[in-house]
Design a protein around this motif. Structure first.
Motif: not given
Length: 315
Positions: A87-109
């Protein structure tokens, strides 16, 4: 070795981006809750006592009205709580993969507000569905970052649907298809009964991820009030720990482009503002780049536009 791991975690918590910080917090809570389970197991003659469930449920989101009213913090603590490794592993992988895209486009904040509000929306949908549908009879408990993560996943797909991700065995796949499959899986797995409440929570988070981005394009930034609250909490913490009043920390939000500027600003200063994000011209340029990504994908950007977007993501 443990000291080295601890030093790395402290460094990333103080200097790393929000995705890294969220992953560290989720992993730390997972380690703590499983160590508690281990110690209780060993101290109870080889079986997990009821006390463990009591401790776990204390931080979960409950569908029971009475339990929820006496444990309202579960709406927030549950989104950092995982009991199972996969449960933890898949959530953290998705968070890392997709979170980097969101952060790059609209900001880490904007990552933390999106995660928190998506998780909160998922908790509300879970609570409502569990009380209106038969699966919730007897009360249920929800835990995990899935709703917050799904908000980030769908936000990434909404921001740049034609962004290319390379998947193992499948090769290059556009982001919109990956997101569509993940949402569809939550829909068709609802009748299976194994995690009905969880799938409703995921869909609630997914809806908020779409809403967050569409409202941001319309000029409504849901992350701003959340960041303002977090700033005040940090200021209060600084004052309590230091024993004296400190100046406010820099806010991690965009400035209002309609805010009046000094009449003494020079032409050169205005040009500088366009690059540093202190004028309406900056926001207009950022919006045009995001629209271009939506229409043609990230690879259609020029080198200058990519550099501008990268600098904007660090604000």
């Amino acid at each position: 070795m443990l000291q080295s791991i601890w030093d790395d975690a402290k460094r990333e918590l103080s200097r790393g981006n929000m995705i890294t910080q969220l992953i560290i917090i989720n992993v730390a809570v997972f380690v703590i809750i499983n160590l508690v389970r281990l110690f209780l197991f060993l101290g109870n003659g080889g079986s997990v006592p009821e006390l463990y469930s009591t401790i776990l449920h204390f931080f979960c989101m409950s569908s029971d009205w009475k339990f929820f009213l006496t444990h309202p913090w579960g709406m927030f603590t549950s989104m950092f709580l995982h009991e199972g490794f996969w449960h933890l592993l898949w959530n953290m992988l998705f968070l890392y993969w997709f979170g980097r895209i969101v952060g790059d486009f609209i900001g880490d904040q904007r990552i933390l507000p999106l995660y928190l509000l998506g998780g909160l929306t998922g908790a509300i949908v879970f609570f409502i569905s569990a009380n209106l549908l038969p699966y919730g009879m007897g009360g249920r408990f929800a835990l995990g970052a899935s709703a917050g993560v799904m908000a980030i996943v769908v936000a990434a797909g909404t921001i740049s649907p034609d962004y290319i991700m390379r998947l193992l065995l499948l090769g290059d796949v556009k982001l919109k298809y990956i997101v569509a499959v993940l949402v569809f899986l939550d829909l068709i797995l609802i009748p299976n009964g194994g995690n009905t409440g969880g799938h409703f929570a995921h869909l609630g988070g997914a809806f908020f991820g779409w809403l967050f981005v569409t409202q941001l394009r319309n000029g409504n930034d849901f992350s701003e009030p959340v960041n303002n609250i977090l700033d005040r909490i940090r200021d209060l913490y600084d004052r309590v720990t230091s024993g004296k009043s400190k100046g406010r920390r820099p806010k991690v939000v965009y400035r209002n482009p309609n805010r009046k500027r000094s009449t003494t600003s020079s032409r050169g200063q205005a040009a500088s503002d366009t690059n540093t994000g202190n004028s309406s011209a900056y926001q207009e340029k950022l919006d045009k780049i995001l629209d271009k990504i939506k229409d043609s994908g990230y690879d259609s950007l020029t080198k200058e536009e990519k550099e501008f977007l990268f600098n904007a993501s660090k604000r």
